[in-house]
Scaffold this motif. Structure first.
Motif, PDB file in Angstrom:
ATOM      1  N   VAL A  55      21.487  22.332  35.006  1.00 20.42           N
ATOM      2  CA  VAL A  55      22.893  22.663  34.806  1.00 20.42           C
ATOM      3  C   VAL A  55      23.695  21.374  34.910  1.00 20.42           C
ATOM      4  O   VAL A  55      23.481  20.568  35.820  1.00 20.42           O
ATOM      5  N   GLU A  56      24.606  21.174  33.981  1.00 17.71           N
ATOM      6  CA  GLU A  56      25.491  20.023  34.009  1.00 17.71           C
ATOM      7  C   GLU A  56      26.816  20.437  34.636  1.00 17.71           C
ATOM      8  O   GLU A  56      27.560  21.242  34.061  1.00 17.71           O
ATOM      9  N   PRO A  57      27.132  19.932  35.841  1.00 20.36           N
ATOM     10  CA  PRO A  57      28.395  20.324  36.470  1.00 20.36           C
ATOM     11  C   PRO A  57      29.581  19.656  35.786  1.00 20.36           C
ATOM     12  O   PRO A  57      29.466  18.547  35.266  1.00 20.36           O
ATOM     13  N   ARG A  58      30.711  20.315  35.791  1.00 25.67           N
ATOM     14  CA  ARG A  58      31.928  19.710  35.268  1.00 25.67           C
ATOM     15  C   ARG A  58      32.368  18.565  36.182  1.00 25.67           C
ATOM     16  O   ARG A  58      32.245  18.666  37.416  1.00 25.67           O
ATOM     17  N   PRO A  59      32.863  17.480  35.627  1.00 26.33           N
ATOM     18  CA  PRO A  59      33.371  16.387  36.470  1.00 26.33           C
ATOM     19  C   PRO A  59      34.445  16.895  37.425  1.00 26.33           C
ATOM     20  O   PRO A  59      35.355  17.623  37.015  1.00 26.33           O
ATOM     21  N   GLY A  60      34.312  16.527  38.690  1.00 27.46           N
ATOM     22  CA  GLY A  60      35.303  16.919  39.675  1.00 27.46           C
ATOM     23  C   GLY A  60      35.111  18.298  40.271  1.00 27.46           C
ATOM     24  O   GLY A  60      35.866  18.686  41.166  1.00 27.46           O
ATOM     25  N   ALA A  61      34.104  19.047  39.810  1.00 28.90           N
ATOM     26  CA  ALA A  61      33.896  20.396  40.324  1.00 28.90           C
ATOM     27  C   ALA A  61      33.118  20.421  41.626  1.00 28.90           C
ATOM     28  O   ALA A  61      33.252  21.352  42.427  1.00 28.90           O
ATOM     29  N   ASP A  62      32.284  19.408  41.847  1.00 32.51           N
ATOM     30  CA  ASP A  62      31.396  19.385  43.006  1.00 32.51           C
ATOM     31  C   ASP A  62      31.649  18.125  43.831  1.00 32.51           C
ATOM     32  O   ASP A  62      31.413  17.010  43.343  1.00 32.51           O
ATOM     33  N   PRO A  63      32.115  18.256  45.082  1.00 33.38           N
ATOM     34  CA  PRO A  63      32.368  17.057  45.888  1.00 33.38           C
ATOM     35  C   PRO A  63      31.109  16.243  46.149  1.00 33.38           C
ATOM     36  O   PRO A  63      31.190  15.015  46.307  1.00 33.38           O
ATOM     37  N   LEU A  64      29.954  16.889  46.181  1.00 40.18           N
ATOM     38  CA  LEU A  64      28.703  16.169  46.425  1.00 40.18           C
ATOM     39  C   LEU A  64      28.407  15.213  45.277  1.00 40.18           C
ATOM     40  O   LEU A  64      28.108  14.030  45.497  1.00 40.18           O
ATOM     41  N   MET A  65      28.511  15.708  44.038  1.00 43.07           N
ATOM     42  CA  MET A  65      28.203  14.872  42.888  1.00 43.07           C
ATOM     43  C   MET A  65      29.310  13.848  42.640  1.00 43.07           C
ATOM     44  O   MET A  65      29.051  12.755  42.155  1.00 43.07           O
ATOM     45  N   GLU A  66      30.545  14.202  42.994  1.00 42.92           N
ATOM     46  CA  GLU A  66      31.635  13.235  42.868  1.00 42.92           C
ATOM     47  C   GLU A  66      31.413  12.067  43.815  1.00 42.92           C
ATOM     48  O   GLU A  66      31.612  10.903  43.450  1.00 42.92           O
ATOM     49  N   ALA A  67      31.004  12.366  45.051  1.00 43.66           N
ATOM     50  CA  ALA A  67      30.736  11.302  46.016  1.00 43.66           C
ATOM     51  C   ALA A  67      29.522  10.476  45.597  1.00 43.66           C
ATOM     52  O   ALA A  67      29.502   9.255  45.768  1.00 43.66           O
ATOM     53  N   ALA A  68      28.507  11.125  45.045  1.00 43.47           N
ATOM     54  CA  ALA A  68      27.283  10.425  44.642  1.00 43.47           C
ATOM     55  C   ALA A  68      27.543   9.458  43.491  1.00 43.47           C
ATOM     56  O   ALA A  68      26.885   8.415  43.385  1.00 43.47           O
ATOM     57  N   ALA A  69      28.477   9.794  42.615  1.00 42.70           N
ATOM     58  CA  ALA A  69      28.895   8.906  41.514  1.00 42.70           C
ATOM     59  C   ALA A  69      27.706   8.379  40.712  1.00 42.70           C
ATOM     60  O   ALA A  69      27.620   7.185  40.409  1.00 42.70           O
ATOM     61  N   GLY A 101      35.364  20.167  30.334  1.00 45.25           N
ATOM     62  CA  GLY A 101      36.255  19.107  30.767  1.00 45.25           C
ATOM     63  C   GLY A 101      36.338  19.023  32.275  1.00 45.25           C
ATOM     64  O   GLY A 101      35.771  19.847  33.005  1.00 45.25           O
ATOM     65  N   PRO A 102      37.040  18.022  32.790  1.00 46.64           N
ATOM     66  CA  PRO A 102      37.166  17.834  34.242  1.00 46.64           C
ATOM     67  C   PRO A 102      37.827  19.029  34.919  1.00 46.64           C
ATOM     68  O   PRO A 102      38.749  19.627  34.376  1.00 46.64           O
ATOM     69  N   ALA A 103      37.339  19.354  36.111  1.00 43.50           N
ATOM     70  CA  ALA A 103      37.929  20.441  36.895  1.00 43.50           C
ATOM     71  C   ALA A 103      39.141  19.910  37.655  1.00 43.50           C
ATOM     72  O   ALA A 103      39.147  18.767  38.108  1.00 43.50           O
ATOM     73  N   GLU A 104      40.160  20.744  37.810  1.00 41.50           N
ATOM     74  CA  GLU A 104      41.367  20.331  38.523  1.00 41.50           C
ATOM     75  C   GLU A 104      41.176  20.328  40.029  1.00 41.50           C
ATOM     76  O   GLU A 104      41.968  19.728  40.757  1.00 41.50           O
ATOM     77  N   ARG A 105      40.135  21.009  40.504  1.00 43.61           N
ATOM     78  CA  ARG A 105      39.869  21.082  41.933  1.00 43.61           C
ATOM     79  C   ARG A 105      38.376  21.294  42.137  1.00 43.61           C
ATOM     80  O   ARG A 105      37.652  21.632  41.197  1.00 43.61           O
ATOM     81  N   HIS A 106      37.928  21.110  43.361  1.00 42.35           N
ATOM     82  CA  HIS A 106      36.530  21.376  43.678  1.00 42.35           C
ATOM     83  C   HIS A 106      36.268  22.881  43.593  1.00 42.35           C
ATOM     84  O   HIS A 106      37.001  23.679  44.176  1.00 42.35           O
ATOM     85  N   VAL A 124      33.926  14.875  53.663  1.00 43.21           N
ATOM     86  CA  VAL A 124      35.169  14.131  53.870  1.00 43.21           C
ATOM     87  C   VAL A 124      36.007  14.140  52.597  1.00 43.21           C
ATOM     88  O   VAL A 124      37.221  14.377  52.626  1.00 43.21           O
ATOM     89  N   LEU A 125      35.363  13.921  51.454  1.00 44.53           N
ATOM     90  CA  LEU A 125      36.084  13.902  50.179  1.00 44.53           C
ATOM     91  C   LEU A 125      36.755  15.241  49.908  1.00 44.53           C
ATOM     92  O   LEU A 125      37.912  15.286  49.483  1.00 44.53           O
ATOM     93  N   ALA A 126      36.035  16.343  50.166  1.00 47.97           N
ATOM     94  CA  ALA A 126      36.616  17.665  49.952  1.00 47.97           C
ATOM     95  C   ALA A 126      37.816  17.901  50.853  1.00 47.97           C
ATOM     96  O   ALA A 126      38.830  18.471  50.431  1.00 47.97           O
ATOM     97  N   ALA A 127      37.725  17.450  52.104  1.00 42.95           N
ATOM     98  CA  ALA A 127      38.846  17.612  53.041  1.00 42.95           C
ATOM     99  C   ALA A 127      40.038  16.776  52.600  1.00 42.95           C
ATOM    100  O   ALA A 127      41.193  17.208  52.710  1.00 42.95           O
ATOM    101  N   VAL A 128      39.781  15.573  52.101  1.00 37.24           N
ATOM    102  CA  VAL A 128      40.862  14.701  51.632  1.00 37.24           C
ATOM    103  C   VAL A 128      41.587  15.345  50.451  1.00 37.24           C
ATOM    104  O   VAL A 128      42.822  15.309  50.366  1.00 37.24           O
TER     105      VAL A 128
END
Length: 282
Positions: free
Chosen positions: A63-77, A114-119, A225-229
């Motif tokens: 599964v390809e997650p939408r950019p910005g939908a998952d804090p784990l993958m956003e942090a992993a970059a 497209g990018p998600a507006e929130r996690h 931490v990223l999700a809380a921020v």
């Protein structure tokens, strides 16, 4: 759907509005999967689904997650190894037809792109903590704290003292995998304008090393931490209330400060000023 497709190290349960991924526990299962336990991926968090040939007679459903939908993958970059990708399900080649069926079913249900507006996927649960090379990091859901180790922390960090960062003062997190050169976790602050110093000199960062800050500990930490921020409101600057510390800890810090002073790493003025600060915390 409601069906379950079991592969190596994980099983996917297909539901009407999501996919529930349950990761196995065992010595062969990547430690990141074991740390995650299970994850529910809503359909709105998915951008696509692929089925490709794998290694040694296997196929890979991903599964390809939408950019910005998952804090784990956003942090992993993009730094995760393929074997530690939590969105891959590796299956024996004889299950390719079945996997293709589920891939088609999922694709037919996807409506967002497209990018998600929130996690859209929950972050790992707190409290979380891990041991870095130069300090211990802890997060309770509202505040990140760094406690420096006298055996690993630089003189710059010792002079700055232990650190506490309310998430309302942060703008993000920078995670550089411990599996690459100069791995670290750095907290990005809202009021930061100049380029930050190297991680080993930055009191807002902890550095990794061999056996320190492993992916399965430091990445979920960074994601939480990223999700809380992302959901926090900026906090006004206030004068921190005085915190009484353990006298033994203060004594150790003064002793180490003296060693830095004798080695010429701390000036007379810095030594006197910092010693006075430490004594004031008693």
């Amino acid at each position: 759907m409601g069906d379950v497709l079991a592969g190596f190290h994980a099983a996917w349960e297909f539901e009407s509005d999501s996919v529930l991924i349950r990761y196995e526990r065992g010595i062969r299962t990547p430690k990141l999967f074991q740390a995650l336990g299970e994850r529910r991926i809503p359909l709105e968090a998915m951008a696509g689904v692929t089925l490709t040939p794998g290694r040694r007679g296997s196929v890979v459903l991903r599964v390809e997650p939408r950019p910005g939908a998952d804090p784990l993958m956003e942090a992993a970059a993009g730094q995760l190894k393929e074997s530690s990708d939590p969105y891959r399900l590796v299956l024996p080649a004889e299950r390719e037809t079945l996997a293709e069926y589920y891939a088609d079913e999922l694709l037919a249900r996807l409506t967002e792109s497209g990018p998600a507006e929130r996690h859209l996927i929950p972050a790992p649960e707190v409290p979380l903590r891990f041991k870095a090379y130069d300090g211990k990091a802890a997060f309770d859901g509202t505040t990140v704290s760094f406690h420096w180790f006298w055996t690993g922390a630089s003189s710059a960090k010792w002079k700055a003292g232990d650190q506490r960062f309310p998430v309302g003062e942060l703008s993000g997190v920078e995670w550089r995998s411990p599996e690459v050169f100069e791995g670290h976790l750095r907290l990005l602050r809202r009021d930061e304008s100049a380029s930050p110093p190297q991680a080993d000199q930055d009191p807002a960062a902890v550095v990794f090393g061999l056996g320190y800050g492993p992916v399965h500990e430091s990445l979920p930490f960074a994601a939480a931490v990223l999700a809380a921020v992302r959901t926090s409101e900026p906090v006004p600057a206030v004068v921190a209330a005085a915190v009484r510390r353990d006298p033994a800890d203060i004594a150790d810090r003064i002793r180490h400060l003296g060693e830095l002073h004798q080695a010429g790493l701390v000036t007379d003025e810095e030594f006197s000023s910092k010693k006075a600060e430490l004594l004031a915390e008693l």
